[in-house]
Design a protein around this motif. Structure first.
Motif, PDB file in Angstrom:
ATOM      1  N   SER A 249       0.769  -0.847   0.017  1.00 37.12           N
ATOM      2  CA  SER A 249      -0.257   0.111  -0.297  1.00 37.12           C
ATOM      3  C   SER A 249       0.703   1.180   0.025  1.00 37.12           C
ATOM      4  O   SER A 249       1.995   1.487   0.659  1.00 37.12           O
ATOM      5  N   TYR A 250       0.313   1.830  -0.917  1.00 37.89           N
ATOM      6  CA  TYR A 250       1.535   3.783  -0.727  1.00 37.89           C
ATOM      7  C   TYR A 250       1.351   4.293   0.402  1.00 37.89           C
ATOM      8  O   TYR A 250      -0.305   4.340   0.042  1.00 37.89           O
ATOM      9  N   LEU A 251       1.779   4.998   0.930  1.00 36.98           N
ATOM     10  CA  LEU A 251       1.153   5.849   1.517  1.00 36.98           C
ATOM     11  C   LEU A 251       2.024   7.239   1.211  1.00 36.98           C
ATOM     12  O   LEU A 251       3.300   7.451   0.875  1.00 36.98           O
ATOM     13  N   ASN A 252       0.787   8.196   1.074  1.00 33.49           N
ATOM     14  CA  ASN A 252       1.113   9.661   0.865  1.00 33.49           C
ATOM     15  C   ASN A 252       2.539  10.574   1.499  1.00 33.49           C
ATOM     16  O   ASN A 252       3.152  11.399   0.850  1.00 33.49           O
ATOM     17  N   CYS A 253       2.421   9.516   2.661  1.00 37.34           N
ATOM     18  CA  CYS A 253       3.508  10.210   4.034  1.00 37.34           C
ATOM     19  C   CYS A 253       5.240  10.537   3.383  1.00 37.34           C
ATOM     20  O   CYS A 253       5.854  11.276   3.281  1.00 37.34           O
ATOM     21  N   TRP A 254       5.346   8.510   2.444  1.00 38.05           N
ATOM     22  CA  TRP A 254       6.332   9.105   1.918  1.00 38.05           C
ATOM     23  C   TRP A 254       7.345  10.509   1.029  1.00 38.05           C
ATOM     24  O   TRP A 254       8.403  10.605   0.706  1.00 38.05           O
ATOM     25  N   GLU A 255       6.233  10.660   0.182  1.00 43.07           N
ATOM     26  CA  GLU A 255       6.385  11.873  -0.339  1.00 43.07           C
ATOM     27  C   GLU A 255       6.778  13.067   0.273  1.00 43.07           C
ATOM     28  O   GLU A 255       8.155  14.066  -0.530  1.00 43.07           O
ATOM     29  N   ASP A 256       6.938  13.226   1.919  1.00 46.85           N
ATOM     30  CA  ASP A 256       8.072  14.295   2.160  1.00 46.85           C
ATOM     31  C   ASP A 256       8.997  13.872   2.457  1.00 46.85           C
ATOM     32  O   ASP A 256       9.722  14.496   3.047  1.00 46.85           O
ATOM     33  N   HIS A 257       9.600  12.467   2.789  1.00 48.68           N
ATOM     34  CA  HIS A 257      10.930  11.914   3.190  1.00 48.68           C
ATOM     35  C   HIS A 257      12.056  12.882   1.995  1.00 48.68           C
ATOM     36  O   HIS A 257      11.827  13.057   0.852  1.00 48.68           O
ATOM     37  N   LYS A 258      12.998  13.433   2.653  1.00 49.67           N
ATOM     38  CA  LYS A 258      13.756  14.360   2.128  1.00 49.67           C
ATOM     39  C   LYS A 258      14.296  13.316   1.086  1.00 49.67           C
ATOM     40  O   LYS A 258      15.213  13.655  -0.023  1.00 49.67           O
ATOM     41  N   ILE A 292       9.597   0.472   0.320  1.00 51.82           N
ATOM     42  CA  ILE A 292       9.915  -0.085   1.429  1.00 51.82           C
ATOM     43  C   ILE A 292      10.711   0.194   2.343  1.00 51.82           C
ATOM     44  O   ILE A 292      10.537   0.001   3.660  1.00 51.82           O
ATOM     45  N   ASN A 293      12.017   0.547   1.822  1.00 52.52           N
ATOM     46  CA  ASN A 293      13.423   0.551   2.397  1.00 52.52           C
ATOM     47  C   ASN A 293      12.977   2.129   3.698  1.00 52.52           C
ATOM     48  O   ASN A 293      13.107   1.969   4.573  1.00 52.52           O
ATOM     49  N   ILE A 294      12.018   2.354   2.444  1.00 54.85           N
ATOM     50  CA  ILE A 294      11.933   3.821   3.201  1.00 54.85           C
ATOM     51  C   ILE A 294      11.034   3.625   4.718  1.00 54.85           C
ATOM     52  O   ILE A 294      11.321   4.618   5.677  1.00 54.85           O
ATOM     53  N   HIS A 295      10.484   3.113   4.550  1.00 55.67           N
ATOM     54  CA  HIS A 295       8.725   3.059   5.639  1.00 55.67           C
ATOM     55  C   HIS A 295       9.549   1.927   6.777  1.00 55.67           C
ATOM     56  O   HIS A 295       9.213   2.389   7.857  1.00 55.67           O
ATOM     57  N   LYS A 296      10.585   1.467   5.965  1.00 57.22           N
ATOM     58  CA  LYS A 296      11.241   0.270   7.331  1.00 57.22           C
ATOM     59  C   LYS A 296      12.119   1.425   8.412  1.00 57.22           C
ATOM     60  O   LYS A 296      12.009   1.233   9.353  1.00 57.22           O
ATOM     61  N   THR A 297      12.763   2.063   7.830  1.00 56.98           N
ATOM     62  CA  THR A 297      13.762   3.047   8.155  1.00 56.98           C
ATOM     63  C   THR A 297      13.252   4.348   8.952  1.00 56.98           C
ATOM     64  O   THR A 297      13.923   4.600   9.824  1.00 56.98           O
ATOM     65  N   ILE A 302       5.639   4.351  13.548  1.00 58.96           N
ATOM     66  CA  ILE A 302       5.101   5.195  12.995  1.00 58.96           C
ATOM     67  C   ILE A 302       4.843   6.477  14.806  1.00 58.96           C
ATOM     68  O   ILE A 302       5.299   7.567  15.219  1.00 58.96           O
ATOM     69  N   SER A 303       3.746   5.785  15.303  1.00 54.06           N
ATOM     70  CA  SER A 303       3.354   6.577  17.116  1.00 54.06           C
ATOM     71  C   SER A 303       4.240   5.969  17.613  1.00 54.06           C
ATOM     72  O   SER A 303       4.208   7.260  18.508  1.00 54.06           O
TER      73      SER A 303
END
Length: 695
Positions: A249-258, A292-297, A302-303
């Motif tokens: 599932s694509y999460l929109n918050c990934w787009e804010d990652h540097k 997926i790597n961005i999400h894991k790291t 997140i909470s």
């Protein structure tokens, strides 16, 4: 219905349980459904008759709340053979139990509720539930609440009070409870009056917290017909946990990652050697792995990361006051604050997207309520019960999955070649070639073929994400408008043409008038391949040949060095034959595939399908109409065979010349099978031109 991997509980309001007929009905219901826990409501049985009635249920021990209400409004039946009772507590509108769940070996909390008709008295129930919340873990509640959650859950005169509905919903919100998805009857109670005064209402329901949904995601609630009562029984089935593969599932918050843009571009730009459409999917896979790597790291848990960042910020803000004028410390505080705010924003975006809650712009807090909403939304998508192709109801995740697959295999049959593991759509093409053979001949049996065009589009994508991806990869604006403007859900089934053979002209015209179909002419295209009742000629493939030429125009001449060696010192071109170009690198060639050899390899795959008697309509057709009771290795070519069948027999003859017998050929083909699939590259090695290895 029950079984070793299913536990069941149920509840029903049955007014007047002194009636022996109602007692007999309940015994049969519990026995048929193998119920372990049963909540009986509104019995109207006096306490001195309680012992007499429960003796007729020898398999169950029965709890009641006579100490809290003179009428014993709630009875709970427990099958001690299958349920372990740990503790219980009572109330005039509730019996709460702590039980040991045998399948998972987890402690569960079960509450049977019979809400008062009086809104003031129900406030005591809401207060009791709020008191239970901090004491429970896996919690499920079921029963007659005597109030609905929404106006549309009631039909008839005397609409419910909005104030009472809001009080009910607020109590569930405070306790972080959500409805479990149910199927069956929409309404659970009716006053059984005439059409002018009849009332239908959903008073009975099953509710749980997020922990229950997490531990028992396969809980199913079946709202059955009311039978002897004016209330429907609620049958709750807890099936053994069925672990499904997690979807990406694509999460929109990934787009804010540097590093988002850099990572996506680098993954997309990884070289893939293939044509345009075949390059798309490996590139998408590369992008997915990097996301997926961005999400894991950065976003997994997140909470927890938000709480850590908040605590770190608070601790630092306290310590910085010891040096309030230190600019470096103040700058670091701003960095920590920004980190916390970024994580907080990502948390909100993630939870909003997962729970589909669009109304939390204000008063947002990542409480367990939001996780309950996420779990509830996931639970709503579960198909808990289905009728199989024989009309028999099937229940449970494993059983439903098998029934669903069995139904569509029966409906579509072996003819479904696309999107089925182990099948090839080319089988359908060859089968169709065989079916239309002889359509233009005189004296054939009456037959017809209908060309159906099915167009589909599914709105299961996040079109906002699709739009951003199109922009990210700089697709032309007009192309973006085409894509984003076609986000429609539709299915159109269009009868394109009908082809008839062996039918007299008069009957043919009657068919066309009755159906309004258009009569087609052979040849026609099926899945882009020309089909004809006779021999296929080069002109029929003209469009395909032109397309291939256009695709590869200039490719072979773009790098002349690939086809000859240039020796700078001697200023001389050394020409290479095409045969040598088609040999392996280590044999002095360029590893270019020889088309004829590759085509024979593919045909060998279909020979293997015939030899191993694969489960497909094309193979069945060959054994029924071509091979019959004979042997494939000795089958003679006939004029009635389709072009594909004749090509297969021709390659078969070449193979028999190579290896000597059908048994040897079967052994050769079997040696090219790896993990159940025949490997074309191993077959190709049998047919290709071979050169001598060079040092």
């Amino acid at each position: 219905m029950g079984g070793k991997n299913t536990e069941k509980g149920t509840t029903q309001n049955i007014r007047g349980f002194n009636d022996p007929i109602k007692q007999q009905e309940v015994r049969g219901y519990l026995s048929r459904n193998k119920v372990e826990v049963f909540g009986l409501l509104e019995t109207r049985v006096k306490q001195n008759n309680f012992a007499t009635i429960i003796r007729t249920f020898p398999s169950y021990s029965v709890l009641n709340n006579y100490t809290h209400h003179y009428n014993g409004r709630i009875w709970v039946f427990l099958d001690n053979r299958r349920v372990t009772w740990i503790s219980s507590s009572g109330h005039d509108q509730l019996i709460h139990l702590e039980l040991l769940h045998h399948i998972s070996n987890k402690t569960v909390h079960v509450s049977f509720v019979y809400g008062s008709n009086d809104a003031t008295h129900r406030e005591r129930l809401w207060h009791e539930l709020r008191g239970l919340k901090p004491k429970v873990t896996n919690w499920i509640l079921m029963g007659d609440w005597n109030i609905v959650r929404a106006m549309e859950e009631r039909i008839g005169p005397n609409p419910p009070s909005i104030t009472e509905i809001l009080a009910f919903n607020q109590s569930l919100l405070d306790c972080q409870l959500e409805d479990l998805h149910s199927f069956g009857c929409e309404f659970t109670w009716t006053n059984k009056r005439d059409t002018t005064t009849i009332i239908w209402s959903r008073l009975d329901r099953v509710i749980s917290n997020s922990l229950w949904m997490g531990h028992f995601p396969n809980t199913q609630v079946n709202v059955l017909p009311s039978g002897i009562s004016d209330h429907s029984p609620l049958l709750v089935s807890i099936h053994d946990h069925y672990q499904q593969k997690r979807r990406f599932s694509y999460l929109n918050c990934w787009e804010d990652h540097k590093d988002y843009g850099k990572v996506v571009k680098e993954a997309w730009d990884i070289p893939v050697k293939s044509n345009a459409i075949h390059r798309l999917f490996p590139r998408l896979k590369n992008v997915r792995l990097q996301l997926i790597n961005i999400h894991k790291t950065s976003y997994s848990g997140i909470s927890g990361k938000v709480k850590e960042a908040q605590q770190y910020l608070h601790d630092y803000q306290i310590s910085v006051q010891t040096k309030p004028l230190d600019s470096s410390l103040l700058a670091l505080e701003q960095t920590l604050l920004q980190t916390y705010l970024d994580l907080k924003k990502a948390e909100k975006s993630s939870l909003t997207q997962r729970a589909k809650i669009q109304d939390i712009k204000y008063n947002y807090a990542p409480t367990s309520y939001y996780f309950a909403r996420i779990a509830a939304r996931k639970h709503q998508s579960i198909i808990g019960k289905i009728k199989d192709r024989h009309g028999i109801e099937r229940e449970g995740m494993h059983v439903v999955n098998h029934a669903f697959i069995d139904y569509y295999q029966w409906l579509l049959g072996k003819e479904q070649g696309a999107f089925v593991t182990g099948r090839s759509i080319f089988e359908n093409i060859m089968l169709t070639q065989s079916l239309i053979k002889g359509y233009g001949q005189q004296g054939v049996s009456p037959r017809c073929l209908i060309n159906v065009d099915i167009k589909k589009a599914f709105d299961s994508l996040q079109w906002e994400f699709i739009g951003k991806m199109l922009q990210q990869f700089h697709f032309p604006e007009q192309f973006q408008r085409w894509i984003m403007g076609s986000c429609l859900v539709y299915m159109l089934i269009q009868i394109k043409q009908i082809y008839m053979g062996g039918i007299r002209e008069g009957i043919k015209q009657e068919i066309l008038r009755a159906t309004s179909y258009i009569e087609g002419e052979l040849p026609f295209r099926y899945l882009g391949v020309p089909l004809n009742e006779g021999k296929l000629n080069k002109a029929m493939f003209a469009d395909l040949i032109t397309k291939v030429q256009r695709e590869y125009s200039g490719l072979l001449l773009s790098s002349p060095g690939d086809f000859w060696n240039y020796e700078e010192s001697h200023r001389k071109l050394i020409m290479k034959s095409w045969d040598s170009c088609c040999t392996l690198y280590q044999e002095g060639g360029f590893n270019i595939k020889e088309i004829l050899a590759w085509n024979k390899s593919i045909i060998c795959k279909w020979i293997w399908e015939i030899v191993k008697h694969s489960d497909s309509s094309w193979t069945t057709w060959n054994y029924t109409y071509n091979i019959k009771y004979g042997d494939f290795w000795t089958l003679q070519k006939k004029s009635t065979h389709s072009e594909s069948c004749r090509s297969i027999l021709q390659v078969r003859d070449e193979l028999l010349e190579m290896v000597g017998s059908g048994a040897n050929m079967e052994a050769l083909l079997h040696g090219c099978v790896k993990k159940g699939c025949i490997q074309l590259h191993l077959l190709y090695d049998q047919f290709r031109r071979k050169g001598s290895n060079i040092s």
